[in-house]
Design an enzyme around this catalytic site. Structure first.
Site, mmCIF file in Angstrom:
data_model
loop_
_atom_site.group_PDB
_atom_site.id
_atom_site.type_symbol
_atom_site.label_atom_id
_atom_site.label_comp_id
_atom_site.label_asym_id
_atom_site.label_seq_id
_atom_site.Cartn_x
_atom_site.Cartn_y
_atom_site.Cartn_z
ATOM 1 N N CYS A 91 -27.672 -2.686 6.282
ATOM 2 C CA CYS A 91 -27.026 -2.374 7.565
ATOM 3 C C CYS A 91 -25.705 -3.120 7.766
ATOM 4 O O CYS A 91 -24.720 -2.545 8.229
ATOM 5 C CB CYS A 91 -27.970 -2.659 8.728
ATOM 6 S SG CYS A 91 -29.036 -4.074 8.508
ATOM 7 N N HIS A 146 -25.618 -5.380 15.066
ATOM 8 C CA HIS A 146 -25.058 -6.459 14.242
ATOM 9 C C HIS A 146 -23.569 -6.595 14.579
ATOM 10 O O HIS A 146 -22.853 -5.598 14.719
ATOM 11 C CB HIS A 146 -25.185 -6.119 12.755
ATOM 12 C CG HIS A 146 -26.579 -6.220 12.203
ATOM 13 N ND1 HIS A 146 -27.650 -6.719 12.901
ATOM 14 C CD2 HIS A 146 -27.050 -5.897 10.965
ATOM 15 C CE1 HIS A 146 -28.725 -6.693 12.120
ATOM 16 N NE2 HIS A 146 -28.392 -6.191 10.948
HETATM 17 C C1 11C Z 1 -31.480 -7.721 8.337
HETATM 18 N N1 11C Z 1 -29.854 -6.505 7.039
HETATM 19 O O1 11C Z 1 -30.752 -7.630 9.333
HETATM 20 C C2 11C Z 1 -31.228 -6.889 7.115
HETATM 21 C C3 11C Z 1 -32.174 -5.733 7.177
HETATM 22 O O2 11C Z 1 -31.640 -4.616 2.699
HETATM 23 O O3 11C Z 1 -32.080 -2.973 4.005
HETATM 24 C C4 11C Z 1 -31.969 -4.699 6.103
HETATM 25 C C5 11C Z 1 -32.516 -5.117 4.800
HETATM 26 C C6 11C Z 1 -32.065 -4.168 3.764
HETATM 27 O O4 11C Z 1 -32.460 -8.471 8.273
#
Ligand code: 11C
Ligand code: A2P
Length: 346
Positions: free
Chosen positions: A128, A247
């Site tokens: 993400c 995010h």
């Molecule tokens: C998080 N980005 O915010 C991560 C979630 O590799 O798809 C996604 C984990 C992935 O913890």
């Protein structure tokens, strides 16, 4: 008439958004198979006025499936994605299981849709925090070239799944009692857990030998692969903050072209598909996760020229990690497979 679609991890934070987006975008499905763990088997959920019964995901679940969206964790994808492909499905995998495999396209459609044609059955949806960054940087790379990226993230707990959302909410409600009992964050399988309410945790996923975390490596490696910039100079610091969804990223870039102005960058981004420019400091206008939640776009603001490098720019990039960061991008990949004639017509 339409495709038989399976959603693996249908009860999860991302799986539920995939189902929502399939309906909202009128994805042409005629049959929907909602798959999760044995724990959920037999439970009923309503989708667009129809009742579906959740089933345990097994190899046989994929008989007759045209397209399967996987979002139940890397180990489930490793165990079942190839089973789905061997039964004739195309898999859009939202885990890190296959992203860096040379035969697996890693796709953000507005950046590298053409990579879909190389697929061997599995298409990987990037992490993400990577997706929202490359979506914002691609228009800049195309126009001016890109040589360096330094990113620090402020990542929402929903990235760590539905249980992490519960953890933040429970801790927030009980914050005065100061007995947070953390059990999920920063990493469920790790020895130590820390509270997230009233805290900021500079660890997402496990540490690797060089001191960076796996999440940071994902951002660095995936960006190079998606943008086809193997020599890009890039470093990431990934941090968990007490936000449910959205995010945020502070991004420093260096471009190849001299004398580009902030206004030119703003103009470029305001015309880019899927990007909303929110950059009016005089009106206190800038992207924030609170307002990006449930929105499809990637929001960009706070664009400034670096004080000591005329090729350097700073910016602030925010998006809903469950949508463009996960579910929406997965559906856009499937839509692109149809548009490009890769997914057979039904
Ligand atoms: C998080 N980005 O915010 C991560 C979630 O590799 O798809 C996604 C984990 C992935 O913890
Ligand atoms: P379940 O609800 O049955 O446990 P999240 O990312 O929000 O934590 O969600 C994880 C998703 O992965 C959930 O839908 C969860 O289903 C699913 N899942 C977990 N373990 C398995 C498994 N062994 N087989 C299939 N799906 C699984």
């Amino acid at each position: 008439q339409g495709y038989t679609v399976a959603v693996v991890g249908a009860t999860g934070a991302v799986g539920q958004k995939i189902i929502e987006k399939l309906v909202e975008r009128s994805f042409p499905y005629s049959k929907l198979k909602l798959l999760a763990s044995k724990r959920s088997s037999g439970k009923e959920v309503e989708v667009n006025g129809l009742t579906y019964t959740l089933e345990e995901a097994t190899p046989a679940s994929f008989e007759g499936v045209d397209i399967a969206f996987f979002s139940a964790g890397g180990s489930i994808s490793k165990a079942l994605a190839k089973e789905a492909v061997s039964r004739g499905a195309i898999v859009v995998d939202n885990t890190s299981a296959f992203r860096m495999d040379k035969d697996t396209p890693l796709v953000v459609p507005e950046v590298n849709k053409q990579a879909l044609h190389e697929h061997q059955g599995i298409i990987a949806n990037p992490n993400c925090s990577t997706i929202q960054m490359v979506a914002a940087l691609e228009p800049i790379r195309k126009e001016y070239g890109l040589s360096k990226v330094i990113v620090s993230t402020y990542q929402a707990v929903s990235g760590a799944g539905a249980a992490a959302i519960d953890e933040l909410i429970t801790q927030s409600e009980a914050i005065k009692e100061q007995k947070p009992n953390p059990a999920i964050l920063p990493v469920k399988s790790a020895e130590k857990h820390y509270p997230i309410a009233g805290n900021v945790i500079p660890q997402i996923d496990v540490f690797e030998e060089d001191g960076f975390t796996y999440e940071e490596h994902k951002m660095m490696n995936e960006t190079k692969k998606i943008m086809t910039l193997p020599n890009l100079s890039i470093a990431a610091t990934c941090v968990r903050v007490p936000v449910v969804t959205g995010h945020s990223e502070s991004v420093y870039i260096e471009i190849d072209k001299e004398d580009v102005t902030v206004d030119e960058l703003k103009q470029l981004l305001s015309n880019a598909k899927g990007i909303t420019l929110q950059d009016a400091p005089e009106q206190q206008q800038y992207p924030m996760p609170y307002f990006a939640t449930d929105k499809d776009d990637v929001f960009v603001g706070r664009i400034r020229k670096d004080p000591s490098n005329s090729n350097g720019f700073h910016m602030w990039i925010v998006s809903d990690n469950l949508l463009k960061g996960a579910a929406l991008n997965s559906i856009q990949i499937a839509e692109a497979l149809i548009e490009e004639g890769i997914l057979k017509e039904v």
